[in-house]
Design a protein around this motif. Structure first.
Motif, PDB file in Angstrom:
ATOM      1  N   ALA A  15       0.829  -1.207   0.000  1.00  0.00           N
ATOM      2  CA  ALA A  15       0.000   0.000   0.000  1.00  0.00           C
ATOM      3  C   ALA A  15       0.868   1.263   0.000  1.00  0.00           C
ATOM      4  CB  ALA A  15      -0.925   0.008   1.219  1.00  0.00           C
ATOM      5  N   VAL A  16       1.957   1.243   0.761  1.00  0.00           N
ATOM      6  CA  VAL A  16       2.850   2.406   0.802  1.00  0.00           C
ATOM      7  C   VAL A  16       3.541   2.595  -0.541  1.00  0.00           C
ATOM      8  CG1 VAL A  16       4.941   3.351   1.848  1.00  0.00           C
ATOM      9  CG2 VAL A  16       3.185   2.323   3.294  1.00  0.00           C
ATOM     10  N   LEU A  17       4.059   1.520  -1.113  1.00  0.00           N
ATOM     11  CA  LEU A  17       4.733   1.618  -2.416  1.00  0.00           C
ATOM     12  C   LEU A  17       3.774   2.109  -3.495  1.00  0.00           C
ATOM     13  CD1 LEU A  17       6.942  -1.598  -2.345  1.00  0.00           C
ATOM     14  CD2 LEU A  17       7.665   0.766  -1.949  1.00  0.00           C
ATOM     15  N   GLU A  18       2.556   1.615  -3.486  1.00  0.00           N
ATOM     16  CA  GLU A  18       1.550   2.051  -4.462  1.00  0.00           C
ATOM     17  C   GLU A  18       1.208   3.530  -4.271  1.00  0.00           C
ATOM     18  OE1 GLU A  18      -3.093   1.097  -5.556  1.00  0.00           O
ATOM     19  OE2 GLU A  18      -1.821  -0.566  -4.885  1.00  0.00           O
ATOM     20  N   ALA A  19       1.051   3.954  -3.024  1.00  0.00           N
ATOM     21  CA  ALA A  19       0.735   5.364  -2.743  1.00  0.00           C
ATOM     22  C   ALA A  19       1.864   6.285  -3.194  1.00  0.00           C
ATOM     23  CB  ALA A  19       0.453   5.550  -1.254  1.00  0.00           C
ATOM     24  N   LEU A  20       3.107   5.872  -2.962  1.00  0.00           N
ATOM     25  CA  LEU A  20       4.246   6.687  -3.407  1.00  0.00           C
ATOM     26  C   LEU A  20       4.302   6.753  -4.932  1.00  0.00           C
ATOM     27  CD1 LEU A  20       6.978   5.557  -0.860  1.00  0.00           C
ATOM     28  CD2 LEU A  20       5.946   7.837  -1.046  1.00  0.00           C
ATOM     29  N   MET A  21       4.032   5.634  -5.583  1.00  0.00           N
ATOM     30  CA  MET A  21       4.023   5.603  -7.053  1.00  0.00           C
ATOM     31  C   MET A  21       2.957   6.556  -7.599  1.00  0.00           C
ATOM     32  SD  MET A  21       5.338   4.141  -9.813  1.00  0.00           S
ATOM     33  CE  MET A  21       5.882   2.477  -9.578  1.00  0.00           C
ATOM     34  N   ALA A  23       1.716   9.083  -6.140  1.00  0.00           N
ATOM     35  CA  ALA A  23       2.046  10.458  -5.772  1.00  0.00           C
ATOM     36  C   ALA A  23       3.208  11.006  -6.599  1.00  0.00           C
ATOM     37  CB  ALA A  23       2.386  10.531  -4.288  1.00  0.00           C
ATOM     38  N   GLY A  24       3.816  10.163  -7.451  1.00  0.00           N
ATOM     39  CA  GLY A  24       4.899  10.624  -8.308  1.00  0.00           C
ATOM     40  C   GLY A  24       6.285  10.407  -7.733  1.00  0.00           C
ATOM     41  N   PHE A  25       6.407   9.486  -6.781  1.00  0.00           N
ATOM     42  CA  PHE A  25       7.700   9.197  -6.160  1.00  0.00           C
ATOM     43  C   PHE A  25       7.985   7.695  -6.243  1.00  0.00           C
ATOM     44  CE2 PHE A  25       6.032  13.040  -4.310  1.00  0.00           C
ATOM     45  CZ  PHE A  25       7.114  13.903  -4.430  1.00  0.00           C
ATOM     46  N   PRO A  26       8.318   7.211  -7.460  1.00  0.00           N
ATOM     47  CA  PRO A  26       8.500   5.772  -7.653  1.00  0.00           C
ATOM     48  C   PRO A  26       9.845   5.227  -7.167  1.00  0.00           C
ATOM     49  CG  PRO A  26       8.911   6.915  -9.698  1.00  0.00           C
ATOM     50  CD  PRO A  26       8.456   7.957  -8.710  1.00  0.00           C
ATOM     51  N   ILE A  57      11.636   1.274   4.109  1.00  0.00           N
ATOM     52  CA  ILE A  57      11.596   1.870   2.779  1.00  0.00           C
ATOM     53  C   ILE A  57      12.425   3.151   2.822  1.00  0.00           C
ATOM     54  CG2 ILE A  57      10.114   2.954   1.059  1.00  0.00           C
ATOM     55  CD1 ILE A  57       7.905   1.056   1.999  1.00  0.00           C
ATOM     56  N   PHE A  58      13.346   3.291   1.872  1.00  0.00           N
ATOM     57  CA  PHE A  58      14.188   4.482   1.768  1.00  0.00           C
ATOM     58  C   PHE A  58      13.816   5.237   0.494  1.00  0.00           C
ATOM     59  CE2 PHE A  58      16.690   1.138   3.659  1.00  0.00           C
ATOM     60  CZ  PHE A  58      17.538   1.734   4.569  1.00  0.00           C
ATOM     61  N   THR A  59      13.813   6.535   0.565  1.00  0.00           N
ATOM     62  CA  THR A  59      13.680   7.358  -0.632  1.00  0.00           C
ATOM     63  C   THR A  59      14.360   8.695  -0.379  1.00  0.00           C
ATOM     64  OG1 THR A  59      12.162   8.177  -2.334  1.00  0.00           O
ATOM     65  CG2 THR A  59      11.418   8.350  -0.054  1.00  0.00           C
ATOM     66  N   VAL A  60      14.905   9.283  -1.425  1.00  0.00           N
ATOM     67  CA  VAL A  60      15.517  10.615  -1.344  1.00  0.00           C
ATOM     68  C   VAL A  60      14.681  11.550  -2.195  1.00  0.00           C
ATOM     69  CG1 VAL A  60      17.568  12.002  -1.841  1.00  0.00           C
ATOM     70  CG2 VAL A  60      17.813   9.693  -0.915  1.00  0.00           C
ATOM     71  N   VAL A  61      14.254  12.651  -1.599  1.00  0.00           N
ATOM     72  CA  VAL A  61      13.398  13.613  -2.296  1.00  0.00           C
ATOM     73  C   VAL A  61      13.919  15.029  -2.058  1.00  0.00           C
ATOM     74  CG1 VAL A  61      11.369  12.118  -2.122  1.00  0.00           C
ATOM     75  CG2 VAL A  61      11.765  13.858  -0.375  1.00  0.00           C
ATOM     76  N   LYS A  62      13.430  15.939  -2.865  1.00  0.00           N
ATOM     77  CA  LYS A  62      13.764  17.349  -2.665  1.00  0.00           C
ATOM     78  C   LYS A  62      13.104  17.853  -1.385  1.00  0.00           C
ATOM     79  CE  LYS A  62      14.417  18.155  -7.526  1.00  0.00           C
ATOM     80  NZ  LYS A  62      13.959  18.753  -8.746  1.00  0.00           N
ATOM     81  N   GLU A  63      13.745  18.814  -0.762  1.00  0.00           N
ATOM     82  CA  GLU A  63      13.264  19.364   0.516  1.00  0.00           C
ATOM     83  C   GLU A  63      11.801  19.806   0.422  1.00  0.00           C
ATOM     84  OE1 GLU A  63      13.279  20.423   4.428  1.00  0.00           O
ATOM     85  OE2 GLU A  63      15.080  19.638   3.478  1.00  0.00           O
ATOM     86  N   GLN A  64      11.418  20.424  -0.703  1.00  0.00           N
ATOM     87  CA  GLN A  64      10.054  20.933  -0.823  1.00  0.00           C
ATOM     88  C   GLN A  64       9.010  19.815  -0.929  1.00  0.00           C
ATOM     89  OE1 GLN A  64      12.453  21.771  -3.185  1.00  0.00           O
ATOM     90  NE2 GLN A  64      11.631  21.514  -5.246  1.00  0.00           N
TER      91      GLN A  64
END
Length: 117
Positions: A15-21, A23-26, A57-64
């Motif tokens: 569910a988390v992976l699907e939600a991130l996908m 939301a545009g964060f694959p 789960i690890f992900t790197v995103v922009k601060e904003q």
């Protein structure tokens, strides 16, 4: 940039992976972990289980994007409306540099540059 590490229940991973996908964060990395939180594991009868299976789960995103990604993870990982013990934790850390091995690109908060090999 920030690294978001979410330790969640294994049954919530899809569910988390699907939600991130959606939301545009694959881009994520996932690993199996074990541990315990404040509740010190669980006791069933006379048996104490102090190393409970979780997923990280690890992900790197922009601060904003940080707050949006955290909210997305929390909504997908929470058990029921109010949540419950063992739903997990989210940790946020600054990331100074990111290197893409295949392209040789170095990314910082200020710029992209190609790294000579």
């Amino acid at each position: 940039m920030v690294m978001i590490r979410a330790i969640i229940r294994p049954e919530k991973t899809d569910a988390v992976l699907e939600a991130l996908m959606e939301a545009g964060f694959p881009a994520v990395t996932k690993t199996n972990v074990v541990g315990r939180g404040k509740q010190r594991g669980i006791k069933i009868g006379e048996v104490v289980y102090d190393e409970l299976p979780k997923e990280m789960i690890f992900t790197v995103v922009k601060e904003q994007d940080k707050d949006y990604v955290i909210k997305t993870i929390m909504q997908a990982a929470r058990t029921g409306d109010r949540g419950s013990y063992g739903d997990g934790k989210i940790f946020v850390s600054p990331v100074e540099e990111v290197y893409t091995i295949s392209s040789g690109i170095k990314e910082t908060t200020e710029k992209l540059e190609e790294v000579a090999l």
